[in-house]
Design an enzyme around this catalytic site. Structure first.
Site: not given
Ligand code: CMC
Length: 432
Positions: A267, A308, A366
């Site tokens: 987050h 996201h 971010d």
């Molecule tokens: N790098 C590599 N792979 C990723 C990433 C990433 N940053 N984000 C998602 N994936 C992959 C994940 O492994 C999954 O792959 P698969 O379908 O093969 O299992 C797929 O993409 C879907 O990811 P998810 O974790 O199920 O998606 P989510 O909606 O639960 O998570 C997120 C969203 C933002 C937590 C995640 O994309 C992440 O961890 N990003 C990096 C951290 C980040 O930049 N966070 C800031 C968000 S914006 C500011 C805020 O809202 O606070």
């Protein structure tokens, strides 16, 4: 407006279970399942809230597919281009843009609430010298309820409003004091003749021996970052604030809970994690290795600042910040800044890679906010604190909306129990 939805088992001969569908002003309709357990003995199952609307809200609208973000109906691009953060704070809190008298009054109220109770200063000294500023924020903001007893009646709308004003006003002062503790410098008091953002910079970078004049571009960049971070509907920290508030907890405790939730790298902690990641990558020649790590399911490494839950084509805040980061680097830092070059190259490579394209993983807000904060000389461990200051108005607006909603009740999710079935206690002497 409502409609009907029928939930039908495959082999059922009747019409199935009739459920009401709630139609929003914008966005997908929501099936109302509140009576599903009472009438049918069924729960819904949705870990991570992938398809669940937790409340009705009038504050912020997001269309993740189209990359739309609106505060009270106003597009983020227009607010980013035209508005001041305090003006946006008023809009989020009260629902309408202020006229000039209302803005002046609000600005004065916020300005005159920026000082901290003098005894609160002693709290900072109690923290370890290298405490993370977010740890200090969680503690000090939570402790405000021990100092401001006169606005703690959560059933009194005026008390709620005063607490909201206090939180918006005191967050920069607490944040700057957390920083000063970290660098072992005396706390600097707020200055009433400065704007919200200029005042924060002054409290961070002035010393008792030397005043500090913030650069206009630094104030402009911070104003923009704060507007973009001000609210984002039911994200993890806002939902945390709402859940904490649903038990009738006091607003200072609720916002402290929100700060704790924001801290995580998935987050608000992502902006700090992006800069740490860029430092770890170090050089353009190492990017491929880190892209491979991010794609490797056995490796916990993720490309920070990418992806996201809601935005699946682009994050509109990231587009705005990309432009601002160029401007800030041109004016304040070296435009050939190696960190920025590395970030742009990483972005370019990731945006061509099938793994990221298939999963719709684009740079989020971010990815760029940390680069800007770095150029403003804000240390990495303060990035998420900056986010917390900006988001406070979003948190208190949601808390105020929830507290004045007659349908409000304690938030209490249920579960799908998968543990052991009933079994009899085994006395210690008989256990193997
Ligand atoms: N790098 C590599 N792979 C990723 C990433 C990433 N940053 N984000 C998602 N994936 C992959 C994940 O492994 C999954 O792959 P698969 O379908 O093969 O299992 C797929 O993409 C879907 O990811 P998810 O974790 O199920 O998606 P989510 O909606 O639960 O998570 C997120 C969203 C933002 C937590 C995640 O994309 C992440 O961890 N990003 C990096 C951290 C980040 O930049 N966070 C800031 C968000 S914006 C500011 C805020 O809202 O606070």
């Amino acid at each position: 407006m409502t409609d009907k939805y029928y939930l039908k088992q495959e082999d059922a001969s009747d019409n199935g279970i009739e459920l009401t569908v709630r139609k929003p002003i914008q966005g997908p309709p929501a099936i109302d399942v509140t009576k599903l357990y009472r009438d049918q003995g069924l729960f819904t199952y949705d870990p991570g809230f992938m398809s669940t609307a937790s409340c009705e809200s009038n504050i912020t609208y997001i269309d993740g597919e189209a990359g739309i973000l609106e505060y009270r109906g106003y597009p983020i691009e227009q607010l980013a281009a035209e508005a001041d953060y305090v003006e946006v704070a008023y809009l989020l809190l009260y629902g309408e843009l202020p006229n000039s008298t209302q803005l002046q009054e609000f600005d004065e109220i916020i300005t005159h609430h920026t000082m901290l109770n003098e005894n609160l200063k002693d709290f900072f000294g109690g923290f370890h010298y290298d405490a993370h500023p977010m740890a200090i924020m969680v503690g000090v903001v939570g402790s405000l309820s021990a100092f401001y007893h006169d606005s703690l009646d959560i059933n009194n709308p005026r008390h709620r409003e005063i607490s909201a004003h206090r939180l918006i006003a005191k967050m920069p002062t607490i944040a700057a004091a957390s920083y000063k503790h970290n660098v072992s410098e005396p706390i600097i008091y707020p200055s009433n003749d400065l704007s919200y953002c200029a005042n924060l910079l002054q409290m961070m970078f002035a010393t008792p021996c030397e005043s500090y004049q913030p650069h206009p571009i630094a104030v402009q960049a911070m104003n923009l970052l704060f507007i973009l971070h001000a609210d984002h509907e039911q994200n993890a920290s806002t939902s945390t604030v709402r859940l904490a508030g649903s038990s009738q907890a006091n607003p200072f405790a609720c916002i402290a809970a929100g700060i704790a939730s924001l801290w995580g790298p998935a987050h608000g902690g992502a902006n700090e994690a992006v800069l740490n990641m860029l430092t770890e990558i170090g050089d353009v020649s190492n990017i491929d290795h880190y892209i491979d790590k991010a794609k490797d399911k056995k490796d916990s490494f993720r490309l920070m600042g990418f992806g996201h839950r809601v935005y699946k084509n682009f994050d509109p805040r990231a587009n705005i910040l990309r432009e601002m980061s160029k401007k800030v680097l041109e004016e304040l830092a070296d435009s050939n800044n190696p960190t920025f070059e590395l970030a742009l190259r990483l972005e370019e490579i990731a945006l061509k890679d099938d793994y990221f394209l298939e999963r719709k993983l684009y740079p989020n807000v971010d990815f760029y906010s940390g680069i800007i904060y770095r150029a403003l000389n804000i240390p990495n461990n303060m990035f998420t604190v900056m986010f917390a200051i900006a988001r406070t108005v979003g948190w208190v607006s949601h808390w105020m909306e929830m507290m004045s909603d007659p349908k409000q009740r304690i938030g209490r999710p249920r579960q799908v129990y998968m543990g052991p079935s009933r079994r009899d206690f085994i006395p210690l002497k008989n256990r193997s």
